[in-house]
Write a protein that holds these residues in place. Structure first.
Motif, short mmCIF file in Angstrom:
data_model
loop_
_atom_site.label_atom_id
_atom_site.label_comp_id
_atom_site.label_asym_id
_atom_site.label_seq_id
_atom_site.Cartn_x
_atom_site.Cartn_y
_atom_site.Cartn_z
N GLN A 1 20.50 -7.47 -3.42
CA GLN A 1 19.44 -7.26 -4.59
C GLN A 1 18.00 -7.43 -3.79
OE1 GLN A 1 17.23 -10.55 -7.49
NE2 GLN A 1 19.40 -10.22 -8.08
N TYR A 2 16.87 -6.65 -4.45
CA TYR A 2 15.75 -6.59 -3.92
C TYR A 2 14.61 -7.19 -5.12
CZ TYR A 2 16.92 -3.71 -0.09
OH TYR A 2 17.59 -3.25 1.09
N THR A 3 13.59 -8.06 -4.70
CA THR A 3 12.59 -8.52 -5.88
C THR A 3 11.53 -7.88 -5.37
OG1 THR A 3 12.45 -10.49 -4.68
CG2 THR A 3 14.13 -10.57 -6.46
N LEU A 4 10.96 -7.12 -6.35
CA LEU A 4 9.85 -6.26 -5.82
C LEU A 4 8.71 -6.19 -6.69
CD1 LEU A 4 11.93 -3.06 -4.86
CD2 LEU A 4 11.17 -4.89 -3.24
N GLU A 5 7.61 -5.76 -6.41
CA GLU A 5 6.46 -5.80 -7.17
C GLU A 5 6.00 -4.56 -7.73
OE1 GLU A 5 1.74 -6.52 -5.71
OE2 GLU A 5 3.14 -6.85 -4.32
N PHE A 6 5.69 -4.54 -9.22
CA PHE A 6 5.48 -3.38 -9.84
C PHE A 6 4.27 -3.45 -10.92
CE2 PHE A 6 10.17 -2.80 -9.01
CZ PHE A 6 10.31 -1.99 -8.29
N ALA A 7 4.09 -4.78 -11.63
CA ALA A 7 3.37 -5.12 -12.50
C ALA A 7 1.92 -4.57 -12.29
CB ALA A 7 3.58 -6.31 -13.11
N ASN A 8 1.50 -5.08 -11.04
CA ASN A 8 0.12 -5.02 -10.67
C ASN A 8 -0.28 -3.40 -10.68
OD1 ASN A 8 0.54 -4.33 -8.29
ND2 ASN A 8 -0.65 -5.98 -7.19
N ARG A 9 0.60 -2.54 -10.62
CA ARG A 9 0.25 -1.06 -10.49
C ARG A 9 0.48 -0.33 -11.70
NH1 ARG A 9 -0.12 0.21 -4.87
NH2 ARG A 9 -0.38 -1.85 -3.93
N ASP A 10 0.93 -1.41 -12.82
CA ASP A 10 1.34 -0.54 -14.07
C ASP A 10 0.05 -0.64 -14.97
OD1 ASP A 10 3.23 0.54 -15.48
OD2 ASP A 10 3.60 -1.22 -16.65
N GLY B 1 0.76 -1.29 0.12
CA GLY B 1 -0.13 0.15 -0.15
C GLY B 1 0.88 1.17 0.05
N ASN B 2 2.17 1.22 0.26
CA ASN B 2 2.64 2.67 0.30
C ASN B 2 3.81 2.78 -0.88
OD1 ASN B 2 5.31 1.40 1.33
ND2 ASN B 2 4.45 0.86 3.15
N ASP B 3 3.71 1.89 -1.77
CA ASP B 3 4.53 2.11 -3.13
C ASP B 3 6.05 2.17 -2.77
OD1 ASP B 3 4.79 2.22 -5.90
OD2 ASP B 3 4.87 4.67 -5.84
N TYR B 4 6.62 1.40 -1.74
CA TYR B 4 8.03 1.31 -1.46
C TYR B 4 8.66 2.74 -0.97
CZ TYR B 4 7.72 -3.28 -3.71
OH TYR B 4 7.23 -4.58 -3.89
#
Length: 337
Positions: free
Chosen positions: A228-237, A211-214
């Protein structure tokens, strides 16, 4: 890795129905259940490698669930009952009723089997201390911070150390709860640092948006001992093609990471794990190209789904991964011309 945009899975895949039928059947012997798990692990490893992933695991096929699995093997926990998490999924939540303690390397057999059978690089997912604490009822420690640190020092660190002794070269610490409480980011930061203290391997941190966009994570990233960080982006794109800010709105925060001085790698989520719709390779290509420019260094970009794909059917998950691999190939061509 020597090539740009290496591809990887985050961890979990949906278990084959035939495997569930075997392991849940009380009439099936323990030996036959072990054999079935081995066959399922081999199937996942081979499928991921055939799809073309550069870094693989076994889809966590032996694990019950990312929280319940480790809690089963940690002193001080008692299961309290099932609660809802997300996507209408449930997990068996536990109470902390005593001093936390490490019993054994509960991923030893799993990792040994994968090491013997995988031909690609291996990344071992391990549930992090902050998430274990956040998803539990604390009835013993004075504060949540005390519980988190106990888990980091007495459970996650010895587990990671044991895996490294076994030969693990890449450890992914899964922290889906990491940014759910922005005011606790310092606790999270120190939990990772304590978990990997003295560990000689590549450390990857996986965290979801929450909820806070990192924005809460970004200032902490340079101070956390992770490469390394593996992060979530696609579901906000958006699902539109393009490499501009308007179309790639889900990836704007990459610029913030750079502003705060993070110099490590980012595994960018390019496939949405919450929907069955398959991303096109062209869309994934554009997400990679935009991310590469936003971070300023294509060698720092790895490519993965937003999160584990266990909530999708196996056929959908594999189609998403195929598109991801193809999109990464297209992105490599695009930046070389």
């Amino acid at each position: 890795m020597s090539k740009y945009f290496p591809t990887q899975e985050i961890g979990s895949l949906k278990k084959p129905s035939w495997l569930l039928n075997v392991v849940k059947n009380p009439d099936v012997s323990k030996k036959d259940k072990v054999k079935a798990r081995n066959e399922a692990a081999l199937l996942n490893i081979k499928t991921l490698e055939d799809i073309g992933l550069d870094i693989v695991y076994d889809g966590e096929v032996r694990r019950v669930e990312m929280y319940e699995e480790p809690v089963r093997y940690v002193k001080g926990f008692e299961f309290a009952g099932r609660v809802r998490s997300w996507d209408n999924k449930y997990y068996n939540k536990a109470r902390v009723t005593g001093q936390i303690g490490y019993k054994e390397n509960f991923h030893e057999e799993e990792f040994e089997f994968i090491k013997e059978n995988a031909k690609r690089d291996i990344k071992v997912p391990v549930t992090g201390a902050y998430t274990l604490a956040d998803w539990s009822y604390n009835e013993y420690y004075k504060s949540k911070g005390d519980l988190v640190m106990a888990l980091a020092k007495k459970v996650v660190r010895p587990l990671v150390q044991d895996l490294v002794k076994q030969g693990a070269k890449i450890i992914q610490i899964d922290e889906p709860a990491a940014t759910t409480h922005p005011s606790e980011m310092e606790i999270f930061r120190e939990s990772i640092n304590e978990s990997v203290k003295g560990v000689n391997s590549k450390i990857v941190v996986h965290a979801c948006f929450s909820g806070n966009d990192y924005e809460a994570l970004a200032p902490q990233m340079p101070e956390i001992r992770a490469q390394q960080y593996t992060l979530e982006f696609a579901n906000r794109d958006t699902w539109n093609l393009g490499v501009n800010d308007k179309e790639r709105k889900g990836y704007h925060v990459l610029k913030l990471f750079k502003e705060y001085g993070f110099k490590g790698e980012i595994g960018i989520g390019v496939t949405d794990v919450h929907v069955d719709k398959i991303e096109t390779p062209q869309l994934i290509r554009d997400r990679i190209i935009y991310s590469s420019k936003a971070l300023g260094d294509p060698s720092k970009i790895y490519v993965n789904p937003d999160c584990g794909l266990r909530t999708r059917t196996r056929s959908v998950a594999f189609e998403k991964l195929k598109a991801m691999v193809e999109g990464a190939k297209m992105a490599r061509v695009a930046i070389s011309t």
